[in-house]
Write a protein that holds these residues in place. Structure first.
Motif, PDB file in Angstrom:
ATOM      1  N   GLY A  83      47.441  13.434 -68.256  1.00  0.00           N
ATOM      2  CA  GLY A  83      46.461  13.976 -69.189  1.00  0.00           C
ATOM      3  C   GLY A  83      45.118  13.283 -69.102  1.00  0.00           C
ATOM      4  N   ALA A  84      44.728  12.931 -67.860  1.00  0.00           N
ATOM      5  CA  ALA A  84      43.480  12.187 -67.684  1.00  0.00           C
ATOM      6  C   ALA A  84      42.809  12.544 -66.358  1.00  0.00           C
ATOM      7  CB  ALA A  84      43.764  10.690 -67.719  1.00  0.00           C
ATOM      8  N   TRP A  85      41.501  12.281 -66.295  1.00  0.00           N
ATOM      9  CA  TRP A  85      40.743  12.436 -65.054  1.00  0.00           C
ATOM     10  C   TRP A  85      40.882  11.132 -64.281  1.00  0.00           C
ATOM     11  CZ3 TRP A  85      38.641  16.961 -63.558  1.00  0.00           C
ATOM     12  CH2 TRP A  85      38.457  17.942 -64.532  1.00  0.00           C
ATOM     13  N   LEU A  86      41.376  11.231 -63.038  1.00  0.00           N
ATOM     14  CA  LEU A  86      41.601  10.048 -62.215  1.00  0.00           C
ATOM     15  C   LEU A  86      40.980  10.230 -60.839  1.00  0.00           C
ATOM     16  CD1 LEU A  86      45.364   9.624 -63.136  1.00  0.00           C
ATOM     17  CD2 LEU A  86      43.456   8.327 -64.061  1.00  0.00           C
ATOM     18  N   SER A  87      40.721   9.141 -60.158  1.00  0.00           N
ATOM     19  CA  SER A  87      40.132   9.178 -58.824  1.00  0.00           C
ATOM     20  C   SER A  87      40.986   9.996 -57.865  1.00  0.00           C
ATOM     21  CB  SER A  87      40.007   7.746 -58.290  1.00  0.00           C
ATOM     22  OG  SER A  87      39.814   7.754 -56.904  1.00  0.00           O
ATOM     23  N   VAL A  88      40.334  10.825 -57.046  1.00  0.00           N
ATOM     24  CA  VAL A  88      41.058  11.637 -56.063  1.00  0.00           C
ATOM     25  C   VAL A  88      41.777  10.730 -55.075  1.00  0.00           C
ATOM     26  CG1 VAL A  88      40.793  13.313 -54.191  1.00  0.00           C
ATOM     27  CG2 VAL A  88      39.553  13.631 -56.317  1.00  0.00           C
ATOM     28  N   GLU A  89      41.195   9.584 -54.759  1.00  0.00           N
ATOM     29  CA  GLU A  89      41.875   8.642 -53.870  1.00  0.00           C
ATOM     30  C   GLU A  89      43.208   8.219 -54.458  1.00  0.00           C
ATOM     31  OE1 GLU A  89      40.046   5.297 -52.062  1.00  0.00           O
ATOM     32  OE2 GLU A  89      38.150   6.356 -51.830  1.00  0.00           O
ATOM     33  N   GLU A  90      43.252   8.093 -55.768  1.00  0.00           N
ATOM     34  CA  GLU A  90      44.472   7.651 -56.439  1.00  0.00           C
ATOM     35  C   GLU A  90      45.504   8.775 -56.574  1.00  0.00           C
ATOM     36  OE1 GLU A  90      45.822   5.962 -60.841  1.00  0.00           O
ATOM     37  OE2 GLU A  90      43.705   5.993 -60.285  1.00  0.00           O
ATOM     38  N   VAL A  91      45.055   9.975 -56.931  1.00  0.00           N
ATOM     39  CA  VAL A  91      46.001  11.061 -57.241  1.00  0.00           C
ATOM     40  C   VAL A  91      46.074  12.151 -56.176  1.00  0.00           C
ATOM     41  CG1 VAL A  91      45.868  10.680 -59.725  1.00  0.00           C
ATOM     42  CG2 VAL A  91      44.302  12.308 -58.654  1.00  0.00           C
ATOM     43  N   ARG A  92      45.248  12.026 -55.118  1.00  0.00           N
ATOM     44  CA  ARG A  92      45.235  12.954 -53.983  1.00  0.00           C
ATOM     45  C   ARG A  92      44.672  14.322 -54.381  1.00  0.00           C
ATOM     46  NH1 ARG A  92      44.459   9.661 -50.788  1.00  0.00           N
ATOM     47  NH2 ARG A  92      44.778  11.071 -49.101  1.00  0.00           N
ATOM     48  N   LYS A 104      37.842  24.475 -53.091  1.00  0.00           N
ATOM     49  CA  LYS A 104      38.473  25.042 -51.889  1.00  0.00           C
ATOM     50  C   LYS A 104      37.748  24.567 -50.626  1.00  0.00           C
ATOM     51  CE  LYS A 104      39.808  29.418 -49.775  1.00  0.00           C
ATOM     52  NZ  LYS A 104      39.780  30.875 -49.902  1.00  0.00           N
ATOM     53  N   ALA A 105      36.421  24.601 -50.641  1.00  0.00           N
ATOM     54  CA  ALA A 105      35.636  24.165 -49.481  1.00  0.00           C
ATOM     55  C   ALA A 105      35.843  22.673 -49.218  1.00  0.00           C
ATOM     56  CB  ALA A 105      34.160  24.480 -49.705  1.00  0.00           C
ATOM     57  N   LEU A 106      35.881  21.863 -50.272  1.00  0.00           N
ATOM     58  CA  LEU A 106      36.092  20.430 -50.106  1.00  0.00           C
ATOM     59  C   LEU A 106      37.482  20.124 -49.558  1.00  0.00           C
ATOM     60  CD1 LEU A 106      34.355  19.103 -53.325  1.00  0.00           C
ATOM     61  CD2 LEU A 106      33.623  18.712 -50.965  1.00  0.00           C
ATOM     62  N   ARG A 107      38.478  20.867 -50.030  1.00  0.00           N
ATOM     63  CA  ARG A 107      39.841  20.679 -49.503  1.00  0.00           C
ATOM     64  C   ARG A 107      39.896  20.980 -48.006  1.00  0.00           C
ATOM     65  NH1 ARG A 107      42.844  23.211 -54.478  1.00  0.00           N
ATOM     66  NH2 ARG A 107      43.744  21.354 -55.386  1.00  0.00           N
ATOM     67  N   VAL A 131      37.681   5.394 -42.504  1.00  0.00           N
ATOM     68  CA  VAL A 131      38.573   4.934 -43.561  1.00  0.00           C
ATOM     69  C   VAL A 131      37.956   5.273 -44.905  1.00  0.00           C
ATOM     70  CG1 VAL A 131      39.596   3.056 -42.227  1.00  0.00           C
ATOM     71  CG2 VAL A 131      37.531   2.643 -43.556  1.00  0.00           C
ATOM     72  N   GLY A 132      38.746   5.165 -45.948  1.00  0.00           N
ATOM     73  CA  GLY A 132      38.206   5.386 -47.286  1.00  0.00           C
ATOM     74  C   GLY A 132      38.224   6.846 -47.685  1.00  0.00           C
ATOM     75  N   GLY A 133      37.767   7.090 -48.913  1.00  0.00           N
ATOM     76  CA  GLY A 133      37.880   8.416 -49.479  1.00  0.00           C
ATOM     77  C   GLY A 133      36.619   9.252 -49.470  1.00  0.00           C
ATOM     78  N   LEU A 134      35.625   8.887 -48.680  1.00  0.00           N
ATOM     79  CA  LEU A 134      34.396   9.668 -48.663  1.00  0.00           C
ATOM     80  C   LEU A 134      34.606  11.007 -47.961  1.00  0.00           C
ATOM     81  CD1 LEU A 134      31.748   6.941 -47.748  1.00  0.00           C
ATOM     82  CD2 LEU A 134      32.223   7.916 -49.996  1.00  0.00           C
ATOM     83  N   VAL A 135      34.205  12.084 -48.609  1.00  0.00           N
ATOM     84  CA  VAL A 135      34.275  13.402 -47.983  1.00  0.00           C
ATOM     85  C   VAL A 135      33.012  13.640 -47.168  1.00  0.00           C
ATOM     86  CG1 VAL A 135      34.431  15.885 -48.412  1.00  0.00           C
ATOM     87  CG2 VAL A 135      35.754  14.305 -49.814  1.00  0.00           C
ATOM     88  N   PHE A 136      31.871  13.281 -47.724  1.00  0.00           N
ATOM     89  CA  PHE A 136      30.597  13.426 -47.025  1.00  0.00           C
ATOM     90  C   PHE A 136      30.231  12.067 -46.453  1.00  0.00           C
ATOM     91  CE2 PHE A 136      30.555  16.630 -50.412  1.00  0.00           C
ATOM     92  CZ  PHE A 136      30.504  17.759 -49.612  1.00  0.00           C
ATOM     93  N   ARG A 137      30.238  11.990 -45.127  1.00  0.00           N
ATOM     94  CA  ARG A 137      30.017  10.715 -44.460  1.00  0.00           C
ATOM     95  C   ARG A 137      29.501  10.954 -43.053  1.00  0.00           C
ATOM     96  NH1 ARG A 137      36.391  10.365 -44.756  1.00  0.00           N
ATOM     97  NH2 ARG A 137      36.870  11.769 -43.066  1.00  0.00           N
ATOM     98  N   ILE A 138      29.021   9.891 -42.431  1.00  0.00           N
ATOM     99  CA  ILE A 138      28.623  10.024 -41.037  1.00  0.00           C
ATOM    100  C   ILE A 138      29.873   9.853 -40.170  1.00  0.00           C
ATOM    101  CG2 ILE A 138      26.259   9.286 -41.479  1.00  0.00           C
ATOM    102  CD1 ILE A 138      26.959   6.566 -40.296  1.00  0.00           C
ATOM    103  N   LYS A 139      29.744  10.039 -38.881  1.00  0.00           N
ATOM    104  CA  LYS A 139      30.902  10.025 -37.975  1.00  0.00           C
ATOM    105  C   LYS A 139      31.731   8.751 -38.054  1.00  0.00           C
ATOM    106  CE  LYS A 139      28.984  13.287 -34.687  1.00  0.00           C
ATOM    107  NZ  LYS A 139      28.409  13.503 -33.359  1.00  0.00           N
ATOM    108  N   THR A 140      31.095   7.636 -38.348  1.00  0.00           N
ATOM    109  CA  THR A 140      31.825   6.369 -38.423  1.00  0.00           C
ATOM    110  C   THR A 140      32.583   6.201 -39.735  1.00  0.00           C
ATOM    111  OG1 THR A 140      29.909   5.205 -39.313  1.00  0.00           O
ATOM    112  CG2 THR A 140      30.169   5.216 -36.904  1.00  0.00           C
ATOM    113  N   GLY A 141      32.348   7.115 -40.672  1.00  0.00           N
ATOM    114  CA  GLY A 141      33.055   7.044 -41.951  1.00  0.00           C
ATOM    115  C   GLY A 141      32.261   6.420 -43.073  1.00  0.00           C
TER     116      GLY A 141
END
Length: 175
Positions: free
Chosen positions: A9-18, A55-58, A77-87
């Motif tokens: 029942g809470a908003w949590l980080s996508v990295e944590e809850v996928r 949907k687009a982000l998924r 590595v990490g949870g960035l969706v928008f990133r340069i090629k190195t992450g």
């Protein structure tokens, strides 16, 4: 980015809850300003993402995961969706460059547009769709409606349409 976890029942980080959730939001609590803070405390907000954006982000994230799985010793590595090629995180320069590429592919004159135009378009589309100006002001982080109305909102359809609609309704009733 955060996801609403029904079990907790809470908003949590996508990295944590996928990504296996229905509702997602973004925190707008930081800025590209020198000290990294938003212009004002009232500018801080959390915005729920529309289903189309989720949907687009998924899809983007799935492609990134495939690339990462195929690459030996992937530096991403990490949870960035928008990133340069190195992450690593995008810079303002990266965003402007990629934005110009999109504009060119859409046959628009790239030097006439900036990413900031998207903010104006967002406000105008919401306004034209009947969203109350107070709600729009809150969404874009304005303290009141004055700046939203005078700087950001552009009428997408001529106001004269409203008069024609009214006249049609009046004369239809008396015909």
């Amino acid at each position: 980015m955060v996801a609403f976890d029904q079990k907790r029942g809470a908003w949590l980080s996508v990295e944590e809850v996928r990504w296996d959730h229905e509702e997602f939001a973004v925190y707008v609590w930081r800025s590209v300003r020198k000290k990294g803070d938003t212009k004002t405390v009232k500018s801080r907000r959390t915005l729920k993402l529309p289903a189309r954006a989720v949907k687009a982000l998924r899809l983007l994230r799935e492609k990134q995961d495939e690339v990462r799985a195929d690459a030996v010793n992937s530096p991403i590595v990490g949870g960035l969706v928008f990133r340069i090629k190195t992450g690593t995180a995008l810079t303002a320069t990266n965003v402007r460059r990629d934005f110009r590429k999109v504009l060119k592919s859409a046959s628009l004159i790239d030097r006439e547009w900036t990413p900031r135009e998207l903010r104006h378009s967002f406000v105008s589309l919401l306004s034209d769709s009947g969203v109350p100006i107070e709600d729009i002001s809150r969404l874009v982080g304005h303290a009141n409606t004055v700046v939203t109305e005078t700087v950001y909102r552009f009428q997408l359809r001529p106001v004269l349409l409203e008069g024609a609609k009214a006249m049609d309704a009046i004369f239809r009733e008396h015909a």
